[in-house]
Design a protein around this motif. Sequence first.
Motif, PDB file in Angstrom:
ATOM      1  N   ARG A 158      41.295 -29.420 -28.945  1.00  0.00           N
ATOM      2  CA  ARG A 158      42.323 -28.385 -28.961  1.00  0.00           C
ATOM      3  C   ARG A 158      42.460 -27.780 -30.360  1.00  0.00           C
ATOM      4  N   TYR A 159      42.659 -26.469 -30.402  1.00  0.00           N
ATOM      5  CA  TYR A 159      42.859 -25.795 -31.684  1.00  0.00           C
ATOM      6  C   TYR A 159      43.937 -24.735 -31.535  1.00  0.00           C
ATOM      7  N   GLU A 160      44.505 -24.315 -32.672  1.00  0.00           N
ATOM      8  CA  GLU A 160      45.492 -23.236 -32.683  1.00  0.00           C
ATOM      9  C   GLU A 160      45.507 -22.608 -34.066  1.00  0.00           C
ATOM     10  N   VAL A 161      45.622 -21.289 -34.118  1.00  0.00           N
ATOM     11  CA  VAL A 161      45.722 -20.550 -35.372  1.00  0.00           C
ATOM     12  C   VAL A 161      46.868 -19.551 -35.237  1.00  0.00           C
ATOM     13  N   GLU A 162      47.809 -19.593 -36.184  1.00  0.00           N
ATOM     14  CA  GLU A 162      48.912 -18.639 -36.158  1.00  0.00           C
ATOM     15  C   GLU A 162      48.390 -17.227 -36.449  1.00  0.00           C
TER      16      GLU A 162
END
Length: 313
Positions: free
Chosen positions: A208-212
């Motif tokens: 899982r990844y996330e970038v604002e």
Amino acid sequence: MDTAELDYDLPPDLIAQHPAERRDSSRLLVYRRDSKRVEHRTFPELPDLLSGELVVVNDTRVLPARLSVARATGGVVEILLLEQVDAGGRWEALARPSRRLRAGECLGPVELLESLGDGRWLLRLEGEPEGEMPLPPYIHEPLADPERYQTVYARALGSAAAPTAGLHLTPDLLARLDPARVTLHVGLDTFRPVTSESLEDHGLHGERYEVEPGEWARIEAAERVLAVGTTTVRTLETVVRTGELSGRTSLFVTPGFEFRRVDALLTNFHLPRSTLLALVMAFVGVEETRELYRTAIAERYRFYSFGDAMLVL
């Protein structure tokens, strides 16, 4: 690519068993790709070695994910939590030994739900993880301070292993570098060794990844980007390809890969037959990486999670 190309011989005494006294006191091997020049520096010199690159770090935080639980028969099972599946307490995990375990078995706060193969289980955990820091198996000395297996900027709880290139960074260095942040929760894909004879036959489950959005705007606008660690590379190269700022990535970076957003790399020295070493070879070159590792061994750099670092410009 033959997986044997990821092999190399490392003297066991070069495997760092504990963190350096100060986070930034490690050595830094610098490789300049344009001139093929090698320099031996120290980590506090990092800001002075850069030429305007935007530094990007992975701000994931490591879970106390290693649980020791007892079977009704008295045997002890080690559970390594990999990823929380849902809010109902279901997790994907590794169990060892796994062969005699059965679905429906309760091991203290753990209920085994389904075998996923290769020692992986879907399980339900009662409450929050309250285990030990999941140090890699090649580290045999206990860790006096569990925070030394966290980066100083760790924020988003969810990893089964640390993004170790960032362990060298201190608050003072962060203030000088002003990094952008991404999040990739390190799971099985990052640390599972390659066992197939061909690198292309190695499968990835995804992480899982996330970038604002504001952080991605900084990254998109940067003339050059320095990725701190292989997990940061995979996140950046996933987003630039998909346009998705969150999700799962199963991007497998191997020699021949076209890098679209990473221009420089800060990384530790990795295990043989690992996907991390394959990524470094993709960025640096196969023979170039082999030569750099030979140099690091000859110069007695410290290897793996608590070891020294390499900067590729």
